[in-house]
Write a protein that holds these residues in place. Structure first.
Motif, PDB file in Angstrom:
ATOM      1  N   ASP A  36       4.510   9.255  25.172  1.00 14.27           N
ATOM      2  CA  ASP A  36       5.648   9.256  25.928  1.00 14.27           C
ATOM      3  C   ASP A  36       5.796  10.565  26.794  1.00 14.27           C
ATOM      4  O   ASP A  36       6.709  10.828  27.381  1.00 14.27           O
ATOM      5  N   GLU A  37       4.833  11.206  26.826  1.00 11.72           N
ATOM      6  CA  GLU A  37       4.550  12.533  27.592  1.00 11.72           C
ATOM      7  C   GLU A  37       4.772  12.383  28.766  1.00 11.72           C
ATOM      8  O   GLU A  37       5.080  13.502  29.648  1.00 11.72           O
ATOM      9  N   TYR A  38       4.522  11.336  29.471  1.00 11.68           N
ATOM     10  CA  TYR A  38       4.916  11.087  31.028  1.00 11.68           C
ATOM     11  C   TYR A  38       6.183  11.409  31.527  1.00 11.68           C
ATOM     12  O   TYR A  38       6.778  11.425  32.311  1.00 11.68           O
ATOM     13  N   LEU A  39       7.188  11.303  30.495  1.00  6.31           N
ATOM     14  CA  LEU A  39       8.681  11.328  30.521  1.00  6.31           C
ATOM     15  C   LEU A  39       9.052  12.883  30.317  1.00  6.31           C
ATOM     16  O   LEU A  39      10.151  13.421  30.284  1.00  6.31           O
ATOM     17  N   SER A  40       8.252  13.940  30.432  1.00 16.73           N
ATOM     18  CA  SER A  40       8.427  15.351  30.242  1.00 16.73           C
ATOM     19  C   SER A  40       9.235  15.805  31.452  1.00 16.73           C
ATOM     20  O   SER A  40       9.104  15.405  32.707  1.00 16.73           O
ATOM     21  N   LEU A  41       9.856  16.842  31.421  1.00 14.12           N
ATOM     22  CA  LEU A  41      10.491  17.504  32.312  1.00 14.12           C
ATOM     23  C   LEU A  41       9.554  18.223  33.270  1.00 14.12           C
ATOM     24  O   LEU A  41      10.050  18.334  34.606  1.00 14.12           O
ATOM     25  N   GLU A  42       8.372  18.667  33.046  1.00 15.69           N
ATOM     26  CA  GLU A  42       7.570  19.206  33.684  1.00 15.69           C
ATOM     27  C   GLU A  42       6.942  18.146  34.685  1.00 15.69           C
ATOM     28  O   GLU A  42       6.932  18.567  35.893  1.00 15.69           O
ATOM     29  N   ASN A  43       6.670  16.937  34.313  1.00 17.50           N
ATOM     30  CA  ASN A  43       6.335  15.951  35.240  1.00 17.50           C
ATOM     31  C   ASN A  43       7.124  15.505  36.230  1.00 17.50           C
ATOM     32  O   ASN A  43       7.207  15.325  37.436  1.00 17.50           O
TER      33      ASN A  43
END
Length: 188
Positions: A36-43
């Motif tokens: 689920d890291e693609y849902l990060s604020l950075e991205n």
């Protein structure tokens, strides 16, 4: 990236704008990890900024979870406690918007929740709608130019969308929304 004819696409956002798309939605989780890291604020910051550069409108969908949310899956972030979820959600919304603003990635639209099914933040019934209302009011107070949206899950009977809309429009909920989103899947 390549277009439908196999030609190289140098700027994806500029290309999709030529295809008639006018808004990009980016889902943002609180503390995503693993798949689920693609849902990060950075991205999200990078994506929103590039989409804006291409002249597209942008929509930040705040999930209020560490992973993607669906109708019956609205799990709180692991760092939040159910008793504090209302306050955590309000603070998270404003801090996320402030961080996006600081990075010149403030969206045109903020969607509160994703496919909410009468269970926003694990709060059942009308109280979940009341909390959505408080968050949309905070957004409108601090960011007057941002449009707000709410995302509900598709009811079993499409005519029930009218009932949900009546609940959202009820004076007791104070939901200030410009758009109502309902995801409909092809297999349904």
């Amino acid at each position: 990236w390549k277009d439908y004819k196999g030609n190289a696409v140098n700027n994806l956002f500029a290309y999709i704008k030529t295809q008639g798309i006018n808004t990009i939605s980016v889902k943002i989780a609180v503390n995503p990890s693993g798949d689920d890291e693609y849902l990060s604020l950075e991205n999200a910051k990078k994506t929103l900024k590039e989409a804006k550069k291409a002249g597209l409108r942008t929509n930040a969908v705040l999930l209020y979870s560490d992973k993607l949310t669906y109708a019956n899956t609205q799990d709180l972030p692991s760092s939040w406690k159910a008793d504090d979820a209302r306050e955590e959600a309000a603070a998270y919304t404003i801090s996320t918007l402030k961080e996006l603003e600081d990075k010149d990635a403030l969206p045109d639209i903020v969607t509160v929740g994703n496919e909410v099914n009468y269970n926003f933040l694990g709060i059942g019934g009308n109280d979940g709608f009341v909390q959505m209302g408080k968050i949309t009011q905070e957004i409108k107070k601090d960011y007057k130019d941002i449009k707000t949206a709410v995302s509900i899950s598709m009811p079993n009977d499409p005519s029930d969308i009218k009932w949900v809309q009546n609940q959202l429009n009820g004076d007791w909920n104070n939901i200030s929304y410009d758009y109502l989103g309902v995801n409909v899947y092809p297999d349904e």
